[in-house]
Motif scaffolding. Structure first.
Motif, PDB file in Angstrom:
ATOM      1  N   CYS A 114      -1.397   2.981   6.074  1.00 54.57           N
ATOM      2  CA  CYS A 114      -0.051   2.890   5.496  1.00 54.57           C
ATOM      3  C   CYS A 114       0.103   3.858   4.332  1.00 54.57           C
ATOM      4  O   CYS A 114       1.139   4.525   4.203  1.00 54.57           O
ATOM      5  CB  CYS A 114       0.222   1.486   5.000  1.00 54.57           C
ATOM      6  SG  CYS A 114       0.385   0.332   6.317  1.00 54.57           S
ATOM      7  N   SER A 115      -0.920   3.942   3.479  1.00 54.68           N
ATOM      8  CA  SER A 115      -0.845   4.854   2.346  1.00 54.68           C
ATOM      9  C   SER A 115      -0.684   6.285   2.832  1.00 54.68           C
ATOM     10  O   SER A 115       0.182   7.028   2.349  1.00 54.68           O
ATOM     11  CB  SER A 115      -2.108   4.746   1.507  1.00 54.68           C
ATOM     12  OG  SER A 115      -2.351   3.427   1.149  1.00 54.68           O
TER      13      SER A 115
ATOM     14  N   THR B 184      -8.371  -4.768   7.483  1.00 54.63           N
ATOM     15  CA  THR B 184      -7.447  -4.792   6.343  1.00 54.63           C
ATOM     16  C   THR B 184      -7.492  -3.469   5.590  1.00 54.63           C
ATOM     17  O   THR B 184      -6.451  -2.888   5.255  1.00 54.63           O
ATOM     18  CB  THR B 184      -7.815  -5.943   5.394  1.00 54.63           C
ATOM     19  OG1 THR B 184      -7.919  -7.135   6.142  1.00 54.63           O
ATOM     20  CG2 THR B 184      -6.780  -6.104   4.312  1.00 54.63           C
TER      21      THR B 184
ATOM     22  N   SER C 247       0.805   3.978  -3.042  1.00 56.62           N
ATOM     23  CA  SER C 247       0.372   5.371  -2.857  1.00 56.62           C
ATOM     24  C   SER C 247       1.485   6.343  -3.231  1.00 56.62           C
ATOM     25  O   SER C 247       1.217   7.406  -3.793  1.00 56.62           O
ATOM     26  CB  SER C 247      -0.102   5.599  -1.428  1.00 56.62           C
ATOM     27  OG  SER C 247       0.919   5.319  -0.535  1.00 56.62           O
TER      28      SER C 247
ATOM     29  N   TRP D 103      -6.961   0.641  13.481  1.00 60.96           N
ATOM     30  CA  TRP D 103      -6.668  -0.670  12.910  1.00 60.96           C
ATOM     31  C   TRP D 103      -6.387  -1.690  14.003  1.00 60.96           C
ATOM     32  O   TRP D 103      -6.901  -2.807  13.987  1.00 60.96           O
ATOM     33  CB  TRP D 103      -5.456  -0.603  11.976  1.00 60.96           C
ATOM     34  CG  TRP D 103      -4.863  -1.944  11.682  1.00 60.96           C
ATOM     35  CD1 TRP D 103      -5.444  -2.953  10.962  1.00 60.96           C
ATOM     36  CD2 TRP D 103      -3.603  -2.446  12.116  1.00 60.96           C
ATOM     37  NE1 TRP D 103      -4.603  -4.047  10.928  1.00 60.96           N
ATOM     38  CE2 TRP D 103      -3.484  -3.759  11.626  1.00 60.96           C
ATOM     39  CE3 TRP D 103      -2.557  -1.915  12.871  1.00 60.96           C
ATOM     40  CZ2 TRP D 103      -2.351  -4.541  11.869  1.00 60.96           C
ATOM     41  CZ3 TRP D 103      -1.432  -2.690  13.111  1.00 60.96           C
ATOM     42  CH2 TRP D 103      -1.339  -3.981  12.617  1.00 60.96           C
TER      43      TRP D 103
ATOM     44  N   LEU E 114      -5.879  -0.704   7.633  1.00 64.89           N
ATOM     45  CA  LEU E 114      -4.414  -0.802   7.600  1.00 64.89           C
ATOM     46  C   LEU E 114      -3.881  -0.251   6.287  1.00 64.89           C
ATOM     47  O   LEU E 114      -2.900   0.523   6.273  1.00 64.89           O
ATOM     48  CB  LEU E 114      -3.981  -2.259   7.768  1.00 64.89           C
ATOM     49  CG  LEU E 114      -2.483  -2.512   7.648  1.00 64.89           C
ATOM     50  CD1 LEU E 114      -1.732  -1.839   8.769  1.00 64.89           C
ATOM     51  CD2 LEU E 114      -2.155  -3.989   7.613  1.00 64.89           C
ATOM     52  N   ALA E 115      -4.533  -0.619   5.169  1.00 65.10           N
ATOM     53  CA  ALA E 115      -4.093  -0.130   3.865  1.00 65.10           C
ATOM     54  C   ALA E 115      -4.157   1.390   3.809  1.00 65.10           C
ATOM     55  O   ALA E 115      -3.217   2.057   3.360  1.00 65.10           O
ATOM     56  CB  ALA E 115      -4.958  -0.737   2.758  1.00 65.10           C
TER      57      ALA E 115
ATOM     58  N   CYS F  85       0.828  -1.204   0.000  1.00 63.21           N
ATOM     59  CA  CYS F  85       0.000   0.000   0.000  1.00 63.21           C
ATOM     60  C   CYS F  85       0.862   1.254   0.000  1.00 63.21           C
ATOM     61  O   CYS F  85       0.566   2.219  -0.716  1.00 63.21           O
ATOM     62  CB  CYS F  85      -0.900   0.017   1.222  1.00 63.21           C
ATOM     63  SG  CYS F  85      -2.160  -1.215   1.153  1.00 63.21           S
ATOM     64  N   SER F  86       1.919   1.256   0.817  1.00 59.52           N
ATOM     65  CA  SER F  86       2.796   2.421   0.859  1.00 59.52           C
ATOM     66  C   SER F  86       3.401   2.677  -0.505  1.00 59.52           C
ATOM     67  O   SER F  86       3.390   3.807  -1.010  1.00 59.52           O
ATOM     68  CB  SER F  86       3.918   2.207   1.873  1.00 59.52           C
ATOM     69  OG  SER F  86       3.399   1.834   3.102  1.00 59.52           O
TER      70      SER F  86
END
Lengths: 152, 152
Positions: B99-100, B92, A103, B135, B95-96, A99-100
């Motif tokens: 992180c983004s 989930t 993005s 999360w 969390l995504a 995801c990081s």
């Protein structure tokens, strides 16, 4: 005791592990062959996590292959618990890294502040996509083994 | 049947849900009070996911509060399965999103291509931190309920 497809020591599990190893390696290669991945925190994180995921998946692929060859699936609850927990932690870390990366790549492409050569940017994108596939397979492994755990 | 602390209909679960609602709302508020969140994909994604997470946590908080008041914990496997799956999918997604957001904020702060006013940047950072806390609590709820599921 049923033989859950995808649990440790079956041929389905061997395929899953092989897929994880291939996708993780592809993600690592596409990222590190790009020229300046160490200038972005998210890309460094992805490389670190893939460096953890590849040995884990590869080791378990060898164990599965051996189990299939000698026709003796692993059924010790302790080992299975370690595999489930390891898979779960790794899949969480891989999801975070994917995801990081996705993005940051999106920001690099769509903003005016940066210029990102299309060839390198598409490499980053492929790397993120491979990381997502690796996350999916890793989570599937974890769930299949978790399914087997209460029956032991 | 044991009463697992943290499963649906206990006071521990009520606290977890309340925490999720508070942290999700805080994350949403810190993000949407910043001026230009819609120019970054990752921030829009965070706002969308928090818009899903807040009603879910709030509804389950009300259900838990009612169950605690009438002293009748919910023990239908079907409902519990839906709660476990919903919590798992939401955690989930959160969390995504977290992180983004964190990786984009990191890029905004440390790169020369952008300039990010310190006041707005720290708001984004707080929003990402709140999303991570949300999360963590959401995953804890999911695990506690999953723990109870096989005993039903």
């Amino acid at each position: 005791m049923d033989d859950v497809p995808g649990s440790v020591g079956t041929s389905a599990s061997f395929s899953l592990r092989l897929g994880q190893t291939i996708f993780s390696s592809a993600s690592l290669l596409f990222m590190s062959l790009g020229v300046e991945f160490y200038s972005y925190t998210a890309f460094c994180y992805l490389v670190t996590i893939m460096g953890l995921a590849i040995p884990w998946s590869f080791t378990l692929a060898i164990v599965d292959g051996y189990s299939v060859l000698v026709k003796c699936p692993i059924r010790q609850p302790g080992i299975l618990l370690i595999v489930v927990l390891g898979d779960w932690v790794l899949s969480t870390l891989i999801l975070a890294a994917a995801c990081s990366t996705a993005s940051v790549v999106d920001l690099l492409i769509h903003s005016d502040g940066f210029h990102c050569p299309p060839k390198i940017c598409s490499r980053y994108q492929i790397s993120a996509a491979m990381a997502f596939l690796s996350w999916f397979l890793s989570m599937a492994s974890s769930l299949f083994n978790l399914w087997l755990l209460p029956s032991l």
